[in-house]
Design a protein around this motif. Structure first.
Motif, PDB file in Angstrom:
ATOM      1  N   MET A   1       0.741  -1.119   0.123  1.00 33.26           N
ATOM      2  CA  MET A   1       0.060   0.012  -0.103  1.00 33.26           C
ATOM      3  C   MET A   1       0.873   1.269  -0.031  1.00 33.26           C
ATOM      4  O   MET A   1       1.985   1.204   0.701  1.00 33.26           O
ATOM      5  CB  MET A   1      -0.833   0.049   1.331  1.00 33.26           C
ATOM      6  CG  MET A   1      -1.899   1.402   1.274  1.00 33.26           C
ATOM      7  SD  MET A   1      -3.314   1.071   2.564  1.00 33.26           S
ATOM      8  CE  MET A   1      -4.195   0.074   1.633  1.00 33.26           C
ATOM      9  N   SER A   2       0.445   2.136  -0.579  1.00 32.38           N
ATOM     10  CA  SER A   2       1.150   3.597  -0.931  1.00 32.38           C
ATOM     11  C   SER A   2       1.127   4.355   0.557  1.00 32.38           C
ATOM     12  O   SER A   2       0.380   4.164   1.137  1.00 32.38           O
ATOM     13  CB  SER A   2       0.579   4.378  -1.841  1.00 32.38           C
ATOM     14  OG  SER A   2       0.709   3.589  -3.182  1.00 32.38           O
ATOM     15  N   GLU A   3       2.239   5.290   0.390  1.00 33.32           N
ATOM     16  CA  GLU A   3       2.270   6.079   2.060  1.00 33.32           C
ATOM     17  C   GLU A   3       1.221   7.004   1.536  1.00 33.32           C
ATOM     18  O   GLU A   3       0.742   7.363   0.434  1.00 33.32           O
ATOM     19  CB  GLU A   3       3.574   6.768   2.068  1.00 33.32           C
ATOM     20  CG  GLU A   3       4.574   5.665   2.358  1.00 33.32           C
ATOM     21  CD  GLU A   3       6.071   6.351   2.570  1.00 33.32           C
ATOM     22  OE1 GLU A   3       5.823   7.536   2.818  1.00 33.32           O
ATOM     23  OE2 GLU A   3       7.014   5.918   2.131  1.00 33.32           O
ATOM     24  N   PHE A   4       0.594   7.615   2.843  1.00 26.69           N
ATOM     25  CA  PHE A   4      -0.300   8.503   2.954  1.00 26.69           C
ATOM     26  C   PHE A   4       0.344   9.909   2.224  1.00 26.69           C
ATOM     27  O   PHE A   4       1.512  10.251   2.573  1.00 26.69           O
ATOM     28  CB  PHE A   4      -0.889   9.118   4.084  1.00 26.69           C
ATOM     29  CG  PHE A   4      -1.877   7.937   4.616  1.00 26.69           C
ATOM     30  CD1 PHE A   4      -2.772   7.720   4.049  1.00 26.69           C
ATOM     31  CD2 PHE A   4      -1.272   7.259   5.566  1.00 26.69           C
ATOM     32  CE1 PHE A   4      -3.813   6.594   4.387  1.00 26.69           C
ATOM     33  CE2 PHE A   4      -2.242   6.308   6.156  1.00 26.69           C
ATOM     34  CZ  PHE A   4      -3.438   5.985   5.450  1.00 26.69           C
ATOM     35  N   THR A   5      -0.054  10.651   1.207  1.00 21.61           N
ATOM     36  CA  THR A   5       0.371  11.874   0.575  1.00 21.61           C
ATOM     37  C   THR A   5      -0.101  13.273   0.946  1.00 21.61           C
ATOM     38  O   THR A   5       0.316  14.260   0.437  1.00 21.61           O
ATOM     39  CB  THR A   5       0.080  11.823  -1.102  1.00 21.61           C
ATOM     40  OG1 THR A   5      -1.139  11.643  -1.359  1.00 21.61           O
ATOM     41  CG2 THR A   5       0.694  10.504  -1.662  1.00 21.61           C
ATOM     42  N   HIS A   6      -1.230  13.206   1.815  1.00 23.45           N
ATOM     43  CA  HIS A   6      -1.827  14.456   2.393  1.00 23.45           C
ATOM     44  C   HIS A   6      -1.030  14.974   3.624  1.00 23.45           C
ATOM     45  O   HIS A   6      -1.499  15.740   4.582  1.00 23.45           O
ATOM     46  CB  HIS A   6      -3.219  14.067   2.653  1.00 23.45           C
ATOM     47  CG  HIS A   6      -3.996  14.152   1.346  1.00 23.45           C
ATOM     48  ND1 HIS A   6      -3.981  13.063   0.433  1.00 23.45           N
ATOM     49  CD2 HIS A   6      -4.626  14.995   0.538  1.00 23.45           C
ATOM     50  CE1 HIS A   6      -4.680  13.079  -0.571  1.00 23.45           C
ATOM     51  NE2 HIS A   6      -5.137  14.261  -0.630  1.00 23.45           N
ATOM     52  N   PHE A   7       0.119  14.794   3.763  1.00 19.53           N
ATOM     53  CA  PHE A   7       0.950  15.065   4.784  1.00 19.53           C
ATOM     54  C   PHE A   7       2.006  15.894   4.443  1.00 19.53           C
ATOM     55  O   PHE A   7       2.936  15.324   3.847  1.00 19.53           O
ATOM     56  CB  PHE A   7       1.138  14.069   5.877  1.00 19.53           C
ATOM     57  CG  PHE A   7      -0.040  13.413   6.817  1.00 19.53           C
ATOM     58  CD1 PHE A   7      -0.541  14.141   7.557  1.00 19.53           C
ATOM     59  CD2 PHE A   7      -0.497  12.197   6.121  1.00 19.53           C
ATOM     60  CE1 PHE A   7      -1.786  13.557   8.090  1.00 19.53           C
ATOM     61  CE2 PHE A   7      -1.417  11.619   6.987  1.00 19.53           C
ATOM     62  CZ  PHE A   7      -2.262  12.448   7.894  1.00 19.53           C
TER      63      PHE A   7
ATOM     64  N   GLN B   1       6.097  18.421   8.231  1.00 25.16           N
ATOM     65  CA  GLN B   1       5.783  18.554   9.518  1.00 25.16           C
ATOM     66  C   GLN B   1       4.800  17.645  10.042  1.00 25.16           C
ATOM     67  O   GLN B   1       4.142  17.675  11.084  1.00 25.16           O
ATOM     68  CB  GLN B   1       5.616  19.913   9.992  1.00 25.16           C
ATOM     69  CG  GLN B   1       6.625  21.027   9.477  1.00 25.16           C
ATOM     70  CD  GLN B   1       6.320  22.235   9.554  1.00 25.16           C
ATOM     71  OE1 GLN B   1       4.919  22.858   9.238  1.00 25.16           O
ATOM     72  NE2 GLN B   1       7.310  23.277  10.167  1.00 25.16           N
ATOM     73  N   GLY B   2       4.299  16.845   9.335  1.00 22.89           N
ATOM     74  CA  GLY B   2       3.248  15.954   9.653  1.00 22.89           C
ATOM     75  C   GLY B   2       1.724  16.463   9.755  1.00 22.89           C
ATOM     76  O   GLY B   2       1.014  15.998  10.143  1.00 22.89           O
ATOM     77  N   ARG B   3       1.833  17.810   9.062  1.00 23.19           N
ATOM     78  CA  ARG B   3       0.365  18.461   8.989  1.00 23.19           C
ATOM     79  C   ARG B   3      -0.248  18.399   7.707  1.00 23.19           C
ATOM     80  O   ARG B   3       0.571  18.003   6.848  1.00 23.19           O
ATOM     81  CB  ARG B   3       0.763  20.031   9.268  1.00 23.19           C
ATOM     82  CG  ARG B   3       1.521  19.934  10.676  1.00 23.19           C
ATOM     83  CD  ARG B   3       1.418  21.392  10.962  1.00 23.19           C
ATOM     84  NE  ARG B   3       0.411  22.319  11.301  1.00 23.19           N
ATOM     85  CZ  ARG B   3      -0.706  21.933  12.464  1.00 23.19           C
ATOM     86  NH1 ARG B   3      -0.055  21.076  13.310  1.00 23.19           N
ATOM     87  NH2 ARG B   3      -1.360  22.850  12.715  1.00 23.19           N
ATOM     88  N   ALA B   4      -1.309  18.498   7.485  1.00 22.07           N
ATOM     89  CA  ALA B   4      -2.276  18.466   6.556  1.00 22.07           C
ATOM     90  C   ALA B   4      -1.847  19.204   5.263  1.00 22.07           C
ATOM     91  O   ALA B   4      -1.472  20.308   5.500  1.00 22.07           O
ATOM     92  CB  ALA B   4      -3.616  18.362   6.648  1.00 22.07           C
TER      93      ALA B   4
ATOM     94  N   ILE C   1     -15.013  17.998   0.757  1.00 28.12           N
ATOM     95  CA  ILE C   1     -13.901  17.005   1.143  1.00 28.12           C
ATOM     96  C   ILE C   1     -12.537  17.987   1.362  1.00 28.12           C
ATOM     97  O   ILE C   1     -12.134  18.575   0.152  1.00 28.12           O
ATOM     98  CB  ILE C   1     -13.593  15.906   0.073  1.00 28.12           C
ATOM     99  CG1 ILE C   1     -15.043  15.315   0.093  1.00 28.12           C
ATOM    100  CG2 ILE C   1     -12.498  15.047   0.520  1.00 28.12           C
ATOM    101  CD1 ILE C   1     -15.464  14.550   1.187  1.00 28.12           C
ATOM    102  N   PRO C   2     -11.959  18.305   2.393  1.00 27.01           N
ATOM    103  CA  PRO C   2     -10.791  19.570   2.326  1.00 27.01           C
ATOM    104  C   PRO C   2      -9.911  19.397   1.448  1.00 27.01           C
ATOM    105  O   PRO C   2      -9.533  20.343   0.860  1.00 27.01           O
ATOM    106  CB  PRO C   2     -10.657  19.273   4.021  1.00 27.01           C
ATOM    107  CG  PRO C   2     -11.575  18.866   4.506  1.00 27.01           C
ATOM    108  CD  PRO C   2     -12.589  17.824   3.639  1.00 27.01           C
ATOM    109  N   MET C   3      -9.402  18.017   1.089  1.00 26.50           N
ATOM    110  CA  MET C   3      -8.073  17.897   0.335  1.00 26.50           C
ATOM    111  C   MET C   3      -8.375  17.665  -1.084  1.00 26.50           C
ATOM    112  O   MET C   3      -7.672  17.231  -1.853  1.00 26.50           O
ATOM    113  CB  MET C   3      -7.361  16.901   0.990  1.00 26.50           C
ATOM    114  CG  MET C   3      -6.798  17.171   2.299  1.00 26.50           C
ATOM    115  SD  MET C   3      -5.989  18.790   2.347  1.00 26.50           S
ATOM    116  CE  MET C   3      -6.288  19.207   4.073  1.00 26.50           C
TER     117      MET C   3
END
Length: 164
Positions: free
Chosen positions: A1-7, A10-13, A73-75
């Motif tokens: 599974m891919s890594e999350f891309t919405h961070f 700094q680990g923020r959205a 949907i924010p992102m």
């Protein structure tokens, strides 16, 4: 599974930068359902709901929802929707009446339309609920899921389990 891309670092959205992605035709189809009583089914199919033609209103609501997905949907990127098609099909067995809702969304752009298809199907079901809640508040929505998507860097996806 891919890594999350919405961070960000700094680990923020963050909203993902899609400026370097290739422009391609992209489609997505999502499904959901709403289980209703026999009374609600008959009132919908006989056009006896006081708020109007339930399926026509739900269809328009789903189309509008696809076009507004990035506002809720924010992102989600605002994208040019090229087409939305919503289909309804009744499934009946014994005393169970289930309205199957399928939403297909199409664009030509640099990001996909999975969220638009999922939002469209969901809002269609919620509209049915809203229009029929005076008759029965016990309706059940779901499950909601992506059936397939085409185009883009990650390639095509087709759901292969029993839900499709």
């Amino acid at each position: 599974m891919s890594e999350f891309t919405h961070f960000n670092e700094q680990g923020r959205a963050k909203m993902v930068d899609i400026s370097a992605k290739e422009i391609t035709v992209r489609t997505a189809r999502a499904k959901t359902s709403i289980q209703v009583t026999k009374e609600v089914y008959e009132k919908i199919t006989n056009h006896e709901i006081g708020k109007g033609d339930v399926l026509s209103v739900a269809q328009v609501a789903g189309i509008m929802a696809a076009k507004q997905t990035s506002n809720v949907i924010p992102m989600c990127h605002p994208i040019p929707i090229k087409g939305v098609d919503i289909e309804f099909e009744w499934e009946k067995s014994d005393s169970t009446y289930i309205l199957l809702i399928s939403s297909t969304v199409k664009t030509k752009g640099s990001t996909g339309v999975e969220m638009e298809a999922l939002t469209s199907a969901s809002i269609s079901a919620l509209t049915v609920y809203d229009m029929c809640k005076a008759v029965d508040k016990g309706m059940v929505i779901g499950p909601t899921y992506l059936v397939e998507k085409t185009g883009g860097k990650s390639g095509d996806f087709i759901r292969e389990d029993i839900m499709s």
